[in-house]
Motif scaffolding. Structure first.
Motif, PDB file in Angstrom:
ATOM      1  N   GLY A   1      43.753  74.039  10.997  1.00  0.00           N
ATOM      2  CA  GLY A   1      44.586  73.093  10.109  1.00  0.00           C
ATOM      3  C   GLY A   1      43.729  71.739   9.863  1.00  0.00           C
ATOM      4  N   VAL A   2      42.404  71.716   9.903  1.00  0.00           N
ATOM      5  CA  VAL A   2      41.702  70.418   9.958  1.00  0.00           C
ATOM      6  C   VAL A   2      40.888  70.570   8.407  1.00  0.00           C
ATOM      7  CG1 VAL A   2      39.731  69.395  10.671  1.00  0.00           C
ATOM      8  CG2 VAL A   2      40.958  70.567  12.265  1.00  0.00           C
ATOM      9  N   PRO A   3      41.405  69.638   7.617  1.00  0.00           N
ATOM     10  CA  PRO A   3      40.625  69.789   6.337  1.00  0.00           C
ATOM     11  C   PRO A   3      39.041  69.560   6.337  1.00  0.00           C
ATOM     12  CG  PRO A   3      42.054  67.797   6.585  1.00  0.00           C
ATOM     13  CD  PRO A   3      42.022  68.570   7.854  1.00  0.00           C
ATOM     14  N   PHE A   4      38.673  70.571   5.568  1.00  0.00           N
ATOM     15  CA  PHE A   4      37.029  70.587   5.552  1.00  0.00           C
ATOM     16  C   PHE A   4      36.610  70.757   4.282  1.00  0.00           C
ATOM     17  CE2 PHE A   4      36.108  74.897   4.452  1.00  0.00           C
ATOM     18  CZ  PHE A   4      37.385  75.594   4.546  1.00  0.00           C
ATOM     19  N   ARG A   5      35.371  70.376   3.984  1.00  0.00           N
ATOM     20  CA  ARG A   5      34.665  70.549   2.540  1.00  0.00           C
ATOM     21  C   ARG A   5      33.330  71.258   2.903  1.00  0.00           C
ATOM     22  NH1 ARG A   5      35.893  65.692   0.380  1.00  0.00           N
ATOM     23  NH2 ARG A   5      38.005  66.572  -0.036  1.00  0.00           N
ATOM     24  N   LEU A   6      32.974  72.224   2.042  1.00  0.00           N
ATOM     25  CA  LEU A   6      31.452  72.463   2.232  1.00  0.00           C
ATOM     26  C   LEU A   6      30.553  71.762   1.301  1.00  0.00           C
ATOM     27  CD1 LEU A   6      32.072  76.651   1.817  1.00  0.00           C
ATOM     28  CD2 LEU A   6      31.761  75.119   3.971  1.00  0.00           C
ATOM     29  N   ILE A   7      29.615  71.333   1.685  1.00  0.00           N
ATOM     30  CA  ILE A   7      28.638  70.138   0.933  1.00  0.00           C
ATOM     31  C   ILE A   7      27.551  71.074   0.878  1.00  0.00           C
ATOM     32  CG2 ILE A   7      27.440  67.877   1.183  1.00  0.00           C
ATOM     33  CD1 ILE A   7      30.454  67.738   1.035  1.00  0.00           C
ATOM     34  N   ASP A   8      27.094  71.260  -0.441  1.00  0.00           N
ATOM     35  CA  ASP A   8      25.980  72.037  -0.874  1.00  0.00           C
ATOM     36  C   ASP A   8      24.529  71.324  -0.490  1.00  0.00           C
ATOM     37  OD1 ASP A   8      24.086  73.686  -2.179  1.00  0.00           O
ATOM     38  OD2 ASP A   8      25.667  74.647  -3.239  1.00  0.00           O
ATOM     39  N   LEU A   9      23.778  72.024   0.191  1.00  0.00           N
ATOM     40  CA  LEU A   9      22.709  71.192   0.300  1.00  0.00           C
ATOM     41  C   LEU A   9      21.942  70.614  -0.981  1.00  0.00           C
ATOM     42  CD1 LEU A   9      19.985  70.280   1.882  1.00  0.00           C
ATOM     43  CD2 LEU A   9      18.924  72.395   1.662  1.00  0.00           C
TER      44      LEU A   9
ATOM     45  N   GLN B   1      39.064  75.008   0.843  1.00  0.00           N
ATOM     46  CA  GLN B   1      38.620  73.589   1.135  1.00  0.00           C
ATOM     47  C   GLN B   1      39.515  72.661   0.724  1.00  0.00           C
ATOM     48  OE1 GLN B   1      34.342  72.788  -0.306  1.00  0.00           O
ATOM     49  NE2 GLN B   1      35.062  73.983  -1.906  1.00  0.00           N
ATOM     50  N   ALA B   2      39.484  71.330   1.522  1.00  0.00           N
ATOM     51  CA  ALA B   2      40.520  70.063   1.162  1.00  0.00           C
ATOM     52  C   ALA B   2      40.364  69.872  -0.229  1.00  0.00           C
ATOM     53  CB  ALA B   2      40.396  68.972   1.966  1.00  0.00           C
ATOM     54  N   PRO B   3      41.468  69.549  -1.101  1.00  0.00           N
ATOM     55  CA  PRO B   3      41.341  68.976  -2.299  1.00  0.00           C
ATOM     56  C   PRO B   3      40.386  67.837  -2.511  1.00  0.00           C
ATOM     57  CG  PRO B   3      43.540  68.864  -1.473  1.00  0.00           C
ATOM     58  CD  PRO B   3      42.642  69.402  -0.489  1.00  0.00           C
ATOM     59  N   ALA B   4      39.915  67.640  -3.722  1.00  0.00           N
ATOM     60  CA  ALA B   4      39.112  66.399  -3.843  1.00  0.00           C
ATOM     61  C   ALA B   4      39.897  65.253  -3.566  1.00  0.00           C
ATOM     62  CB  ALA B   4      38.717  66.512  -5.351  1.00  0.00           C
ATOM     63  N   GLY B   5      39.414  64.290  -2.733  1.00  0.00           N
ATOM     64  CA  GLY B   5      40.065  62.984  -2.667  1.00  0.00           C
ATOM     65  C   GLY B   5      40.681  62.854  -1.337  1.00  0.00           C
ATOM     66  N   GLN B   6      40.896  64.276  -0.605  1.00  0.00           N
ATOM     67  CA  GLN B   6      41.518  64.253   0.590  1.00  0.00           C
ATOM     68  C   GLN B   6      40.305  63.804   1.625  1.00  0.00           C
ATOM     69  OE1 GLN B   6      43.495  67.434   1.774  1.00  0.00           O
ATOM     70  NE2 GLN B   6      43.882  66.944   3.794  1.00  0.00           N
ATOM     71  N   PRO B   7      40.393  63.075   2.774  1.00  0.00           N
ATOM     72  CA  PRO B   7      39.216  62.762   3.468  1.00  0.00           C
ATOM     73  C   PRO B   7      39.141  64.163   4.350  1.00  0.00           C
ATOM     74  CG  PRO B   7      40.422  61.019   3.657  1.00  0.00           C
ATOM     75  CD  PRO B   7      41.196  61.828   2.709  1.00  0.00           C
ATOM     76  N   ALA B   8      37.852  64.579   4.526  1.00  0.00           N
ATOM     77  CA  ALA B   8      37.721  66.108   5.183  1.00  0.00           C
ATOM     78  C   ALA B   8      36.428  65.901   5.931  1.00  0.00           C
ATOM     79  CB  ALA B   8      37.600  67.018   4.214  1.00  0.00           C
ATOM     80  N   VAL B   9      36.268  66.817   6.813  1.00  0.00           N
ATOM     81  CA  VAL B   9      35.152  67.180   7.617  1.00  0.00           C
ATOM     82  C   VAL B   9      34.241  67.954   6.743  1.00  0.00           C
ATOM     83  CG1 VAL B   9      34.262  68.354   9.478  1.00  0.00           C
ATOM     84  CG2 VAL B   9      36.433  67.093   9.920  1.00  0.00           C
TER      85      VAL B   9
ATOM     86  N   ALA C   1      27.870  61.925  -5.211  1.00  0.00           N
ATOM     87  CA  ALA C   1      28.241  60.711  -4.802  1.00  0.00           C
ATOM     88  C   ALA C   1      29.643  60.888  -3.758  1.00  0.00           C
ATOM     89  CB  ALA C   1      29.077  60.103  -5.862  1.00  0.00           C
ATOM     90  N   ALA C   2      30.085  62.080  -3.754  1.00  0.00           N
ATOM     91  CA  ALA C   2      31.329  62.467  -2.542  1.00  0.00           C
ATOM     92  C   ALA C   2      30.917  62.429  -1.355  1.00  0.00           C
ATOM     93  CB  ALA C   2      31.906  63.994  -3.022  1.00  0.00           C
ATOM     94  N   LEU C   3      29.539  62.318  -0.740  1.00  0.00           N
ATOM     95  CA  LEU C   3      29.277  62.226   0.663  1.00  0.00           C
ATOM     96  C   LEU C   3      29.274  60.920   0.985  1.00  0.00           C
ATOM     97  CD1 LEU C   3      28.352  63.849   3.034  1.00  0.00           C
ATOM     98  CD2 LEU C   3      26.268  63.388   2.142  1.00  0.00           C
ATOM     99  N   THR C   4      30.317  60.303   0.976  1.00  0.00           N
ATOM    100  CA  THR C   4      30.579  59.004   1.601  1.00  0.00           C
ATOM    101  C   THR C   4      31.554  59.201   2.915  1.00  0.00           C
ATOM    102  OG1 THR C   4      32.580  58.641   0.385  1.00  0.00           O
ATOM    103  CG2 THR C   4      30.670  57.993  -0.692  1.00  0.00           C
ATOM    104  N   PRO C   5      31.416  58.015   3.823  1.00  0.00           N
ATOM    105  CA  PRO C   5      31.961  58.121   4.971  1.00  0.00           C
ATOM    106  C   PRO C   5      33.522  58.105   4.613  1.00  0.00           C
ATOM    107  CG  PRO C   5      30.592  56.168   5.110  1.00  0.00           C
ATOM    108  CD  PRO C   5      30.389  57.038   3.573  1.00  0.00           C
TER     109      PRO C   5
END
Ligand SMILES: [Zn+2]
Length: 555
Positions: free
Chosen positions: A339-347, A297-305, A354-358
């Motif tokens: 190479g697209v930064p992504f992050r898994l968001i757990d339901l 996953q993309a590191p915390a702080g980096q915008p990601a899909v 709070a990380a789920l912000t635009p």
């Protein structure tokens, strides 16, 4: 594995009858009998094996040919609304059968002991059967049995595939002997709760091994990977047999004490609380399908899909579609490869994340299926959207979260849908439909029609990529894909556009993105690391671009 004829049961996201171990149930029960030794009456151990498949029968208890269930036993089953042998697959079914087994031991009735032992062993083994791993289920029923895709030879997907050779038998015995008894609690309420929790625990045990078993189907699988698969498959069979042994021994011990456990509404409520706590605490990495993606996953702080995901629970239980785990993992891996930064968001973390912000999650990929999520999760998604968050929504249901798109998604008539809503059914549309891509999708995929290369209406499996909607063209809604069938044009996918010329949301039916339906690729090089096919990658890339992501390579 699935050997029964097509079953005509309602299948609109309700629990579906897909069998777990096939012939492997015989081997599990044989092993359990061996481990139980003289705990079972010797005269009837053959019946414990003979009746190993009883719970896969949908007939009412009274109609079973192999065994006449006593009037007393029937009364207890019916009092708990357990009408068919198939109901053994539920946690409640297992609790009641445990009680019936205690009674059988107490009455010293060998045939009933054999019957309820067989009925209990079956679902306890099923929950550790690897064809219900989210990856292996898709591979079993779609990629292999449905689409006949080329893969490596693999070791197998049934316990019987590893338990019958001399070397396999030796490994089974060695691992079974090494598995210490897990005694059930001596308190009857706690013992019933332990029986009911077995499925949840075995499911985690099993999904942790999903990719290990899948790795043997890679074209270049190494001897080490083949050996690891063999061990993992044996462990799963042994898990079912040893859990069965522990449960049967506990039933005998309660009978000896003269204690008959009882399943009360209070106990059922306690089980629901324990189940919720277990599911809340289950690590996402227990789904091996997601484990390596969590590391990428993309590191915390980096915008990601963001990619919205949920853990497995047991058998076919899910908030999203059963196929959503495979689809979201494949989409995330395609992003990783591109190479697209992504992050898994757990339901489970949505309402407190709070990380789920635009700002942190520019686009959220959701594979919704029936979208059985709670109000808090829905509210969190609505708040994300209101704050400017964008959705790539793969439906399934849309829950009104897609603004203008939601207003213009209309329920389609079942006869015009390419995916049947009923289990094991085919549709005329699947064979005739031509899919055309428009606007940005056309730039990525060309103007030629696409057809299903493989029929998504597989005869088995509960992962078929259903979507019951068609799109009504409207102002502010761009149609991105349509289906032409019998002279009719049915818009299917689209985007609702914001004032900045970027899409606020893109909606796609699940069957347009599900792997290997529209692409002519004929094989999977490495099943343990699934990604989207080349059509899916282009759709994903075009969608992300439309949603304002910087240009995304589609290769
Ligand atoms: Zn079963």
């Amino acid at each position: 594995m699935h050997t029964k004829a097509v079953l005509f049961l309602l299948a609109c996201f309700c629990p579906l009858p897909v069998f777990a171990w096939g012939p492997g149930h015989d081997d599990v029960n044989k092993l359990a009998v061996e481990l139980l030794g003289d705990a079972l009456p010797a005269a009837v151990t053959a019946n414990v094996v003979k009746w190993a498949h009883t719970p896969d029968d949908f007939a009412p208890w009274e109609k079973l040919k192999q065994f006449r269930v006593s009037a007393d036993d029937l009364r207890l089953l019916k009092a708990h609304k357990l009408d068919t042998a198939y109901s053994s697959h539920s946690a409640k079914g297992q609790a009641v059968e445990f009680i019936l087994l205690v009674k059988a031991f107490k009455d010293n009735d060998p045939q009933r002991i054999a019957f309820w032992s067989a009925c209990l062993l079956h679902p306890l083994a099923d929950e550790a059967a690897c064809n219900h791993d989210p990856l292996l289920h898709y591979a079993t029923y779609a990629f292999k049995a449905g689409y006949h895709l080329k893969m490596g030879v693999g070791v197998g997907m049934d316990f019987a595939d590893v338990a019958r050779s001399p070397a396999g038998q030796e490994l089974v015995r060695r691992l079974a002997v090494a598995e210490p008894p897990r005694f059930l609690p001596g308190d009857p309420d706690e013992a019933l709760l332990a029986v009911m929790m077995s499925g949840l625990e075995s499911n985690s045990y099993m999904t942790r091994r999903g990719t290990t078993i899948a790795a043997s189907f890679a074209l270049d699988a190494t001897p080490q990977q083949m050996a690891a698969t063999r061990t993992a498959l044996v462990e799963l069979g042994v898990r079912g047999a040893t859990r069965g042994r522990d449960v049967i021994v506990a039933a005998r011990d309660f009978a000896r004490q003269g204690t008959i456990p009882a399943l009360t509404p209070r106990l059922e409520a306690a089980f629901q609380r324990r189940k919720a706590a277990y599911v809340a605490a289950r690590p996402l990495a227990d789904d091996a399908l997601y484990a390596d993606l969590l590391q990428a996953q993309a590191p915390a702080g980096q915008p990601a899909v963001g990619v919205l995901v949920e853990p497995s629970i047991n058998m076919n239980e899910a908030c999203f579609s059963f196929g959503a785990k495979l689809l979201t993992a494949a989409a995330a891996r395609s992003m990783q490869l591109a190479g697209v930064p992504f992050r898994l968001i757990d339901l489970r973390s949505l309402d407190k994340n709070a990380a789920l912000t635009p700002q942190s999650i520019s686009v959220l990929v959701v594979c919704a299926g029936p979208f059985k999520v709670g109000k808090a999760a829905k509210d969190a998604l609505a708040a994300y959207s209101a704050a400017g968050g964008r959705f790539l929504w793969i439906g399934g249901e849309h829950a009104g979260l897609l603004g203008k798109l939601s207003e213009n998604l209309l329920a389609a008539a079942p006869a015009e849908l390419p995916i049947a809503s009923q289990y094991g059914q085919d549709t005329r549309v699947a064979h005739q439909a031509q899919f055309y891509f428009l606007h940005e999708f056309q730039e990525a995929l060309g103007s030629q029609p696409y057809r299903f290369v493989h029929n998504p209406n597989t005869k088995a499996g509960w992962q078929t990529p259903r979507c019951g909607y068609r799109l009504r063209p409207a102002e502010g809604v761009a149609v991105l894909a349509e289906m032409r069938v019998a002279g009719e044009v049915v818009p299917l996918a689209g985007a609702c556009m914001g004032r900045d010329g970027k899409a606020r949301a893109v909606f796609l039916p699940e069957y347009l993105l599900a792997p290997y339906l529209l692409s002519d690729e004929d094989g999977i090089a490495n099943l343990s690391r699934p990604s989207l096919d080349k059509v899916g990658r282009r759709i994903l890339s075009a969608s992300l671009t439309l949603l304002g992501q910087a240009a995304v390579p589609s290769k």
